[in-house]
Design an enzyme around this catalytic site. Structure first.
Site, PDB file in Angstrom:
ATOM      1  N   GLY A   1     -27.599  36.163 -19.683  1.00 28.18           N
ATOM      2  CA  GLY A   1     -28.968  36.150 -20.172  1.00 28.18           C
ATOM      3  C   GLY A   1     -29.591  37.590 -19.928  1.00 28.18           C
ATOM      4  O   GLY A   1     -29.017  38.563 -20.159  1.00 28.18           O
ATOM      5  N   SER A   2     -30.956  37.343 -19.619  1.00 26.05           N
ATOM      6  CA  SER A   2     -31.820  38.807 -19.802  1.00 26.05           C
ATOM      7  C   SER A   2     -31.340  39.717 -18.543  1.00 26.05           C
ATOM      8  O   SER A   2     -32.028  40.944 -18.594  1.00 26.05           O
ATOM      9  CB  SER A   2     -33.258  38.444 -19.522  1.00 26.05           C
ATOM     10  N   THR A   3     -30.716  39.270 -17.534  1.00 28.27           N
ATOM     11  CA  THR A   3     -30.253  40.384 -16.621  1.00 28.27           C
ATOM     12  C   THR A   3     -29.188  41.223 -17.297  1.00 28.27           C
ATOM     13  O   THR A   3     -29.108  42.380 -16.630  1.00 28.27           O
ATOM     14  CB  THR A   3     -29.463  39.530 -15.376  1.00 28.27           C
TER      15      THR A   3
END
Length: 500
Positions: free
Chosen positions: A278-280
């Site tokens: 995801g956004s990591t």
């Protein structure tokens, strides 16, 4: 002529038996005329980086019998059962059953019972020291340390990976016997000393590990997740200071009778399991863009570039959406730093598509995705990365914000560290030193640099931006006044990309 041939044949046979076959024949003869009692080597201990003992041994004894040398099986079985608190009928059945050269009567017998047994002077009964693994900290670091089998062989975790160093080499007591296994009167026993195993000093800091496990326990009690994981990695060396999985289990009470439960509890998900980051993952996309911009690549976005405020992007007939509805105005007039703060998906889609598959994949390779990190732990997952030749535009767009790619926890931790530590990617490690009880150091494991990811200038700039994420963006809950804290939040949702 025939006599010469026969002479040569017999000479060759004598040479084969006396020279080539000598070692095997000596072993066979020794096996026929002697009986061995094992002298078990002490398995090496395991400590944290500061010497805190995490794994050690308790001494027990194993009792053996040679059925051929037992003169009175009934009274012997009775005495053994009484002294060792075992079932007399089962012992008698062993002693009178198959005529094996060695019978194991009982394991994990304490010293006092063996001393009583020695006083009885039973014919054909022997004993040897054994070791049982003890974990003084219970469930601490349980998935990392692993455990041993009933014969003290490493089965999982560090216990398995470093088994050849930990196990040592068993010795033996040799007794001369006749062909049916009865001791010869006046024979002298030969003794070969055991070689104890080496000890391991981990990179883990027990104090940090205890804090991490306490935090995970609180998370588990508060939110009841199926699992939770945490890793603390020194970004300057990639030494692992803590690694924990929730739920945990006590290594002194291993549920060996419930294999599915044991497999679940003992699995180190940080190393062996994968997930969509995801956004990591936007940390990596941002690093690639900043590095290409520093090289003057016109396809990279400059620091002052303002991304489109549109909530969606259309790529190959699919729509990429931002998690936010953009109604609050925070996703307008975004530069890269603000895009990280707001974790805006379309901005990172723009970056991945602009850099192109070949350039972006070069960075994915440099940051270790699609391959193992080389951590000293078995069963490491490689993750899932589409073949470069098979990547479509919509795939590249999703990879830019952490979808259509799967990583392990250790992969993501190492990649993130290599993005902010000056661009240095090391091999992560759990063991710092292998040494003997007398202080002799067999091996010191120094940090190993694998490759460079980005320049120090890019790394410093990215670290500053990630501090902004914690101070002003989506990671405010991690902000600590007076400290430099950088980070990136991330959640992966399937609805972020949908078909038109």
């Amino acid at each position: 002529m025939a006599i010469t041939f026969l002479f040569c044949l017999l000479t060759a046979r004598f040479f084969y038996v006396q020279i080539v076959w000598q070692e095997e024949l000596v072993c066979r003869a020794l096996d026929q005329w002697t009986r061995e009692i094992p002298v078990v080597a002490k398995r090496g201990s395991i400590t944290d980086r500061n010497g805190v003992v995490l794994v050690e041994n308790d001494s027990y004894y194993t009792v053996f019998a040679r059925s051929n040398a037992v003169k009175d099986p009934k009274s012997t079985a009775s005495e053994l059962a009484k002294t060792l608190s075992r079932d007399e009928s089962k012992i008698y059945e062993k002693l009178t059953g198959a005529k094996a050269s060695e019978l194991t009567i009982a394991r994990k017998i304490d010293k006092s019972a063996v001393q009583k047994l020695a006083e009885t002077g039973l014919d054909g009964v022997y004993y040897s020291r054994d070791n049982a693994r003890v974990y003084p900290k219970g469930d601490t670091l349980c998935q990392v340390l692993g455990f041993t089998s009933s014969d003290n062989t490493g089965t999982t975790g560090v216990e398995k990976y470093y088994d050849k160093y930990l196990k040592g080499k068993d010795g033996e007591l040799l007794y001369e016997t006749d062909l049916v296994g009865i001791d010869l009167k006046g024979a002298v026993a030969a003794y070969r000393e055991a070689e104890d195993g080496y000890n391991l000093r981990l990179t883990v800091d027990y104090g940090i590990q205890a804090i991490v496990e306490s935090a995970l326990y609180k998370v588990g009690q508060t939110y009841s997740p199926a699992s939770a994981e945490c890793i603390v990695l020194d970004p300057n060396t990639f030494e692992i200071l803590a690694m924990a999985n929730y739920p945990a289990y006590d290594l002194n009470e291993i549920p060996r009778d419930d294999i599915p439960l044991l497999n679940s509890l003992s699995r180190n998900k940080i190393v062996c399991d994968i997930y969509e980051p995801g956004s990591t993952f936007k940390v990596i996309t941002a690093a690639a863009n900043l590095e290409e911009a520093s090289k003057g690549n016109p396809k990279a976005f400059a620091d002052n570039h303002v991304f489109s405020s549109s909530r969606t992007r259309s790529v190959d007939g699919t729509t990429v959406k931002c998690w936010s509805n953009h109604a609050n105005g925070k996703h307008t007039n975004q530069r890269l730093a603000e895009a990280l703060n707001n974790s805006c998906n379309p901005c990172f889609t723009d970056i991945a598509l602009s850099l192109g598959t070949q350039t972006f994949y070069d960075y994915l390779s440099a940051f270790g995705f699609g391959k193992t990190t080389g951590i000293d732990y078995g069963g490491e997952a490689t993750g899932i990365l589409l073949r470069e030749s098979a990547v479509r535009g919509c795939d590249l767009a999703r990879i830019g914000f952490g979808q259509t790619i799967a990583v392990s926890g250790i992969q993501l931790a190492c990649a993130t560290a290599a993005a902010v530590n000056g661009g240095y990617y090391y091999t992560p490690q759990l063991v710092k030193e292998i040494y003997a009880d007398d202080g002799y150091v067999l091996k010191k494991i120094a940090p190993t640099l694998k490759n460079r990811t980005v320049s120090e200038q890019t790394s410093k700039k990215l670290a500053t931006m990630l501090e902004g994420v914690v101070k002003d963006g989506s990671g405010k809950k991690a902000y600590i006044d007076g400290y430099h804290v950088a980070g990136k939040t991330g959640v992966s949702y399937s609805w972020m990309c949908s078909n038109l």
